[in-house]
Enzyme design. Structure first.
Site, PDB file in Angstrom:
ATOM      1  CB  ILE A 189      -0.926   0.010   1.236  1.00 12.68           C
ATOM      2  CG1 ILE A 189      -1.872  -1.208   1.226  1.00 12.68           C
ATOM      3  CG2 ILE A 189      -1.719   1.303   1.324  1.00 12.68           C
ATOM      4  CD1 ILE A 189      -2.834  -1.278   0.060  1.00 12.68           C
TER       5      ILE A 189
ATOM      6  CG  HIS B 280     -13.458   5.476  15.453  1.00  9.09           C
ATOM      7  ND1 HIS B 280     -13.319   6.841  15.567  1.00  9.09           N
ATOM      8  CD2 HIS B 280     -12.494   4.943  16.232  1.00  9.09           C
ATOM      9  CE1 HIS B 280     -12.317   7.112  16.400  1.00  9.09           C
ATOM     10  NE2 HIS B 280     -11.783   5.976  16.809  1.00  9.09           N
TER      11      HIS B 280
ATOM     12  CG  ASP C 131       4.739   2.113   4.391  1.00  8.14           C
ATOM     13  OD1 ASP C 131       3.819   1.643   3.707  1.00  8.14           O
ATOM     14  OD2 ASP C 131       5.931   2.098   4.028  1.00  8.14           O
TER      15      ASP C 131
ATOM     16  CD  GLU D 240     -14.177   4.505  19.303  1.00  4.25           C
ATOM     17  OE1 GLU D 240     -13.664   3.706  20.110  1.00  4.25           O
ATOM     18  OE2 GLU D 240     -13.899   5.729  19.301  1.00  4.25           O
TER      19      GLU D 240
ATOM     20  CG  HIS E 108      -9.466  11.240  22.921  1.00  4.38           C
ATOM     21  ND1 HIS E 108     -10.281  10.533  23.764  1.00  4.38           N
ATOM     22  CD2 HIS E 108      -9.504  10.580  21.739  1.00  4.38           C
ATOM     23  CE1 HIS E 108     -10.787   9.481  23.132  1.00  4.38           C
ATOM     24  NE2 HIS E 108     -10.314   9.485  21.900  1.00  4.38           N
TER      25      HIS E 108
ATOM     26  CG  ASP F  22      -8.736   8.226  18.327  1.00  2.00           C
ATOM     27  OD1 ASP F  22      -9.428   7.447  17.653  1.00  2.00           O
ATOM     28  OD2 ASP F  22      -8.969   8.497  19.527  1.00  2.00           O
TER      29      ASP F  22
END
Ligand code: TRP
Ligand code: CA
Ligand code: ZN
Length: 317
Positions: free
Chosen positions: A44, A125, A302, A171, A287, A137
């Site tokens: 990828i 999510h 990666d 989520e 967060h 995140d």
């Protein structure tokens, strides 16, 4: 097509000729995979994954700095992912739900073909917390799942199993979207899911390489990939059940996944084997408002994206 008996003999001869070619017995024939061989998973391109993260960052910046449930940045993120999948030939479905008085959305993308009695799913999510753009995140998992889905299309990969990809809403409010998806499957459709692979935080800036300790076959597939790279892994212990695999697991679906660490501190032993900084969180911006495109370790992103593709290819063939 119904073939006459004489026609069957012709088909058999043609298959024999193709088999001869495939085994390379004719001088000058291009090498071809053995009949029934497992197609190799692609590498990828991490630049493609990062390009999706740049887009998610722009979406957050244009929408009050986040991509949180019920905010405009969430729906814009979903529209971005959906447009890429539609252009690549996926059948996409938006599933709407309500949580905390706001509308939320899941995006599900089916790759046409394969045995729909055996469905391999991979998901992540797509929502952030309200504090920031949520690029590690969970832009990281979302972008890697998207790029893997696009790689399936580019490769013209048609595995034995049916492939389905999911991007879950809300989520961060307690796995609301993924639970809604699982709860709204008929029991027959739930039983058709042979595995669910979860990717939540896979580009942490001070990374660890954690594999969920769950379904043994899925766990082994990920571990095999990292063994091949010469990268040691650990079992994920930071928060069993803290992400979208939990509703699938609770419904009896075999699950697994990857994680590069959140707010726990990297130990000296972990820094010795993985590099990075001991005594510092895997993700100091977990967060918070600094979870931007600067909050990504490209090597971790990666490796984890390549491991994701390897698992999708291996477990669906
Ligand atoms: N989104 C998850 C959360 O906020 C991130 C996370 C923390 C996580 N610990 C985890 C994901 C362990 C998978 C496994 O809780
Ligand atoms: Ca790669
Ligand atoms: Zn997360």
């Amino acid at each position: 097509m119904k073939l006459p008996v004489s026609g069957r003999a012709t088909v058999t001869a043609a298959v024999a000729a193709v088999t001869l070619l495939a085994t390379g017995s004719i001088a000058g024939a291009a090498p071809a995979p053995e009949p029934g061989a497992i197609a190799a998973a692609p590498d990828i391109p991490v630049a493609n994954v990062k390009a999706h993260l740049t887009q998610l960052q722009s979406i957050a910046t244009a929408n009050g700095g986040n991509r949180a449930h019920g905010r405009t940045g969430y729906k814009a993120s979903l529209d971005y992912v959906k447009a890429k999948l539609d252009a690549a030939g996926y059948t996409t479905t938006i599933q709407q739900f309500t949580s905390s008085g706001r509308t939320g959305y899941n995006l599900v993308a089916d790759w046409p073909g394969g045995d729909t009695g055996q469905v391999l799913m991979a998901g992540s999510h797509l929502d952030s917390v309200t504090a920031g753009a949520g690029i590690n995140d969970n832009g990281s998992g979302s972008a890697a799942v998207l790029e893997t889905a696009l790689a399936v299309s580019r490769a013209g990969y048609h595995p034995t199993k049916h492939l389905r990809f999911g991007w879950w809403g809300a989520e961060e409010l307690g796995m609301v979207g993924s639970r809604y998806y699982v709860n709204n499957l008929t029991s027959a459709n739930r039983a058709r899911i042979s595995g669910y692979l979860n990717f939540d935080m896979i580009g942490s800036p001070n990374p660890g390489y954690f594999v969920y300790d769950d379904d043994p076959a899925i766990e082994k597939t990920f571990k095999d990939y990292f063994t091949g790279l010469g990268v040691p892994t650990e079992i994920e212990t930071e928060g069993d059940g803290r992400s979208d695999h939990a509703p699938f697991k609770n419904a009896g679906v075999p699950v697994g996944g990857l994680f590069s660490g959140a707010d726990y501190l990297k130990t000296a032993a972990q820094a010795a084997k993985w590099g990075g900084t001991a005594g510092r969180a895997f993700d100091r911006c977990y967060h918070s408002s600094c979870d931007t495109t600067a909050n990504i370790n490209d090597t971790a992103l990666d490796r984890n994206a390549d491991a994701l593709a390897y698992a999708v290819w291996t477990l669906s063939s």
